[in-house]
Design a protein around this motif. Structure first.
Motif, mmCIF file in Angstrom:
data_model
loop_
_atom_site.group_PDB
_atom_site.id
_atom_site.type_symbol
_atom_site.label_atom_id
_atom_site.label_comp_id
_atom_site.label_asym_id
_atom_site.label_seq_id
_atom_site.Cartn_x
_atom_site.Cartn_y
_atom_site.Cartn_z
ATOM 1 N N PHE A 131 36.577 49.005 39.483
ATOM 2 C CA PHE A 131 37.688 48.088 39.734
ATOM 3 C C PHE A 131 37.961 48.017 41.226
ATOM 4 C CE2 PHE A 131 42.328 47.538 40.380
ATOM 5 C CZ PHE A 131 42.444 46.242 39.900
ATOM 6 N N SER A 132 38.136 46.800 41.728
ATOM 7 C CA SER A 132 38.483 46.588 43.133
ATOM 8 C C SER A 132 39.935 46.146 43.217
ATOM 9 C CB SER A 132 37.584 45.511 43.753
ATOM 10 O OG SER A 132 38.067 45.143 45.031
ATOM 11 N N PRO A 133 40.821 46.988 43.712
ATOM 12 C CA PRO A 133 42.232 46.602 43.764
ATOM 13 C C PRO A 133 42.509 45.458 44.718
ATOM 14 C CG PRO A 133 41.884 48.715 44.860
ATOM 15 C CD PRO A 133 40.609 48.376 44.162
ATOM 16 N N ILE A 134 41.696 45.306 45.769
ATOM 17 C CA ILE A 134 41.974 44.263 46.740
ATOM 18 C C ILE A 134 41.726 42.866 46.172
ATOM 19 C CG2 ILE A 134 39.674 44.226 47.807
ATOM 20 C CD1 ILE A 134 41.145 43.940 50.515
ATOM 21 N N THR A 135 40.788 42.765 45.231
ATOM 22 C CA THR A 135 40.526 41.471 44.583
ATOM 23 C C THR A 135 41.044 41.427 43.143
ATOM 24 O OG1 THR A 135 38.334 42.247 43.902
ATOM 25 C CG2 THR A 135 38.472 40.986 45.953
ATOM 26 N N ARG A 136 41.537 42.557 42.652
ATOM 27 C CA ARG A 136 41.967 42.665 41.251
ATOM 28 C C ARG A 136 40.832 42.257 40.313
ATOM 29 N NH1 ARG A 136 48.327 40.607 40.915
ATOM 30 N NH2 ARG A 136 49.062 41.719 42.772
ATOM 31 N N TYR A 137 39.648 42.751 40.591
ATOM 32 C CA TYR A 137 38.487 42.347 39.813
ATOM 33 C C TYR A 137 37.726 43.568 39.324
ATOM 34 C CZ TYR A 137 35.157 38.867 38.226
ATOM 35 O OH TYR A 137 34.395 38.045 37.440
ATOM 36 N N ALA A 138 37.210 43.486 38.092
ATOM 37 C CA ALA A 138 36.520 44.615 37.471
ATOM 38 C C ALA A 138 35.140 44.187 36.985
ATOM 39 C CB ALA A 138 37.336 45.160 36.301
ATOM 40 N N THR A 139 34.224 45.155 36.956
ATOM 41 C CA THR A 139 32.897 44.935 36.391
ATOM 42 C C THR A 139 32.592 46.070 35.420
ATOM 43 O OG1 THR A 139 31.816 46.130 38.195
ATOM 44 C CG2 THR A 139 32.055 43.756 38.442
ATOM 45 N N ALA A 140 31.868 45.757 34.372
ATOM 46 C CA ALA A 140 31.483 46.756 33.374
ATOM 47 C C ALA A 140 30.086 46.417 32.877
ATOM 48 C CB ALA A 140 32.479 46.763 32.218
ATOM 49 N N PHE B 166 30.280 42.769 31.448
ATOM 50 C CA PHE B 166 31.519 42.018 31.543
ATOM 51 C C PHE B 166 31.988 42.022 32.992
ATOM 52 C CE2 PHE B 166 31.724 43.873 27.197
ATOM 53 C CZ PHE B 166 31.715 42.693 26.470
ATOM 54 N N ASN B 167 32.319 40.847 33.497
ATOM 55 C CA ASN B 167 32.972 40.702 34.792
ATOM 56 C C ASN B 167 34.280 39.970 34.531
ATOM 57 O OD1 ASN B 167 30.675 41.748 36.154
ATOM 58 N ND2 ASN B 167 29.718 39.735 36.108
ATOM 59 N N PHE B 168 35.390 40.530 34.980
ATOM 60 C CA PHE B 168 36.673 39.919 34.622
ATOM 61 C C PHE B 168 37.761 40.212 35.643
ATOM 62 C CE2 PHE B 168 35.985 43.894 32.347
ATOM 63 C CZ PHE B 168 37.128 44.635 32.613
ATOM 64 N N GLY B 169 38.645 39.223 35.799
ATOM 65 C CA GLY B 169 39.818 39.405 36.629
ATOM 66 C C GLY B 169 40.878 40.177 35.879
ATOM 67 N N VAL B 170 41.714 40.878 36.631
ATOM 68 C CA VAL B 170 42.772 41.699 36.048
ATOM 69 C C VAL B 170 44.117 41.225 36.572
ATOM 70 C CG1 VAL B 170 43.772 44.025 35.984
ATOM 71 C CG2 VAL B 170 41.295 43.717 35.763
ATOM 72 N N GLY B 171 45.060 41.044 35.663
ATOM 73 C CA GLY B 171 46.438 40.766 36.025
ATOM 74 C C GLY B 171 47.318 41.900 35.531
ATOM 75 N N TYR B 172 48.325 42.271 36.301
ATOM 76 C CA TYR B 172 49.193 43.395 35.935
ATOM 77 C C TYR B 172 50.364 42.916 35.088
ATOM 78 C CZ TYR B 172 46.667 45.295 39.960
ATOM 79 O OH TYR B 172 45.692 45.684 40.829
#
Length: 453
Positions: free
Chosen positions: A218-227, A238-244
């Motif tokens: 997870f990259s907090p600066i882009t709020r983006y995750a890869t799995a 899976f590549n996906f954006g994350v919202g809090y």
């Protein structure tokens, strides 16, 4: 004559049926009852009525581009005088959660649109000089402040960004949404991962019968995750954006589990996991692991002659996402103990030099001299770990010295008697050199290095 008569009869019958159909078509499409201007005015009135219809306004988790960036929650409360009250979780340092009034308009361009005409929180996502990573230089966060209106569905207002066509859905907000928005920031450290938790994380899916595991970054600066799948012959990723959210995260695109897409994850503070639950036993869980999902033999290159070298270079690797929080904090402690003109330059491993010796070289900027720590190498072949056994410390002159206090903590991690996991990574950083990571088997410590071979 008979054939001609039959043709005439059939023609008359068909004409009569057509005229009858026209006379009886009372269910004709109502859009043809209005002029284009009337239809546009009706759409504009419909949108305005919808925007004003929710007492607590509207909420949107705006994923500006879910191929590279995560989601940013925005709350809107529209007034009939053309002003809008707004709050967001874009940036805690500049976004105090105190809502501001600005102006909006319902405009006509290629279609009816909602446009935020004076600067507010939504505009942070569209400023080209405000970008999170170099790849987005002069592009910003790829956001927009003009939303094209595409109608309503299940109580939601559907828009698409004028800039890139990304869908944005407004859902009715509640008072709790406004009150709890600051809690989104409280969730960020849980998504990033705590230094008190294990370093390794994974995504595990279960469709009710079959489980699959994926590594998770997870990259907090882009709020983006890869799995990426860790299973041989199973290449799903899976590549996906994350919202809090106040209780967890929302992801876009959703995680495909069987025939379902799971998007809403709930946080469990007891074990640090995030769980999305579908129907018929379908789940997706982001959780911690006490060891790497895949343990490699990549450490073996350090056991062999001829000489090999691996270096953390602060100027290029300080921001590497593969560095752990613990490693970064230890480097920061070293810097804090040095004069402002001096910083760590390199932490470089040399294995099996021309004299068969191995050592770490600590170098610094600002004129501070080199410091060496000699070690011998052992292999834990069963657990696939590299063990560095500490030897003497030496100054640049070759004289034996006592262990320097400023290097004690970081060096203790590297000389952990339980050993290090070594991994040859597939990504590159700035240069073509292969990246190797050195990871503690017992603590949240991981250092990123370039290979010099």
């Amino acid at each position: 004559m008979k054939i001609k008569f039959i043709y005439k009869f059939l023609f008359a019958a068909v004409l009569a049926l057509q005229l009858s159909a026209c006379d009886n078509n009372t269910d004709a499409d109502p859009k043809f009852d209005k002029t284009p201007t009337e239809r546009i005015n009706a759409q504009m009135a419909e949108l305005k009525e919808a925007l004003l219809s929710s007492p607590e306004g509207w909420k949107a988790v705006y994923f500006t581009d879910n191929t590279i960036l995560g989601g940013y929650t925005h709350l809107f409360k529209f007034a009939s005088d053309g002003t809008v009250e707004m709050a967001s979780d874009f940036d805690e340092s500049i976004d105090t959660q105190i809502s501001e009034f600005s102006e909006y308009q319902i405009q006509l361009g290629s279609t009816v649109s909602l446009t935020f005409t004076t600067k507010n929180k939504i505009h942070f996502l569209s400023e080209s000089d405000n970008y999170p990573i170099a790849a987005l230089r002069a592009k910003g966060y790829l956001g927009d402040f003009q939303f094209l209106y595409y109608g309503q569905e299940n109580g939601q207002i559907i828009f698409r960004a004028n800039r890139n066509g990304q869908e944005i859905r407004f859902v009715k907000a509640t008072k709790e949404d406004w009150d709890n928005l600051p809690k989104n920031f409280d969730m960020i450290p849980n998504v990033i991962g705590s230094s008190s938790r294990p370093l390794f994380r994974l995504l595990e899916t279960n469709d009710g019968t079959t489980k699959h595991q994926f590594d998770f970054t997870f990259s907090p600066i882009t709020r983006y995750a890869t799995a990426n799948s860790i299973e041989t012959g199973y290449s799903v990723k899976f590549n996906f954006g994350v919202g809090y959210t106040p209780t967890g995260i929302v992801v876009n695109p959703g995680i495909q589990v069987g025939s379902q897409k799971l998007t809403d994850f709930v946080y469990n503070d007891a074990d640090g996991s995030f769980t999305a639950t579908g129907t018929n036993g379908a789940t997706a869980v982001i959780k911690y692991s006490n060891k790497p999902l895949i343990i490699t033999d990549d450490y073996k290159v350090m056991l062999q002659a001829p000489q090999t070298g691996f270096a953390y270079i602060n100027a290029n690797l300080a921001t590497a996402s593969s560095n752990s929080l613990l490693f970064n904090s230890l480097i920061a402690e070293i810097h804090a103990s040095l004069p402002s003109t001096q910083k760590v330059n390199r932490i470089q491993f040399t294995f099996n030099d021309a004299f068969g010796e191995s050592y770490i070289t600590y170098s610094f900027t600002g004129g501070k001299t080199l410091i060496y720590h000699n070690f011998t190498v052992q292999e834990d072949a069963v657990n696939k770990k590299l063990i560095l056994v500490p030897g003497t410390w030496q100054a640049n002159t070759g004289a034996v010295i006592a262990e320097p206090a400023l290097l004690k903590k970081v060096d203790a991690e590297l000389m952990n008697p339980s050993g290090l996991y070594v991994k040859k990574e597939t990504f590159k950083i700035a240069f073509t050199n292969t990246i190797y990571t050195f990871t503690s088997s017992t603590t949240n410590f991981r250092m990123t290095t370039y290979a010099f071979q």
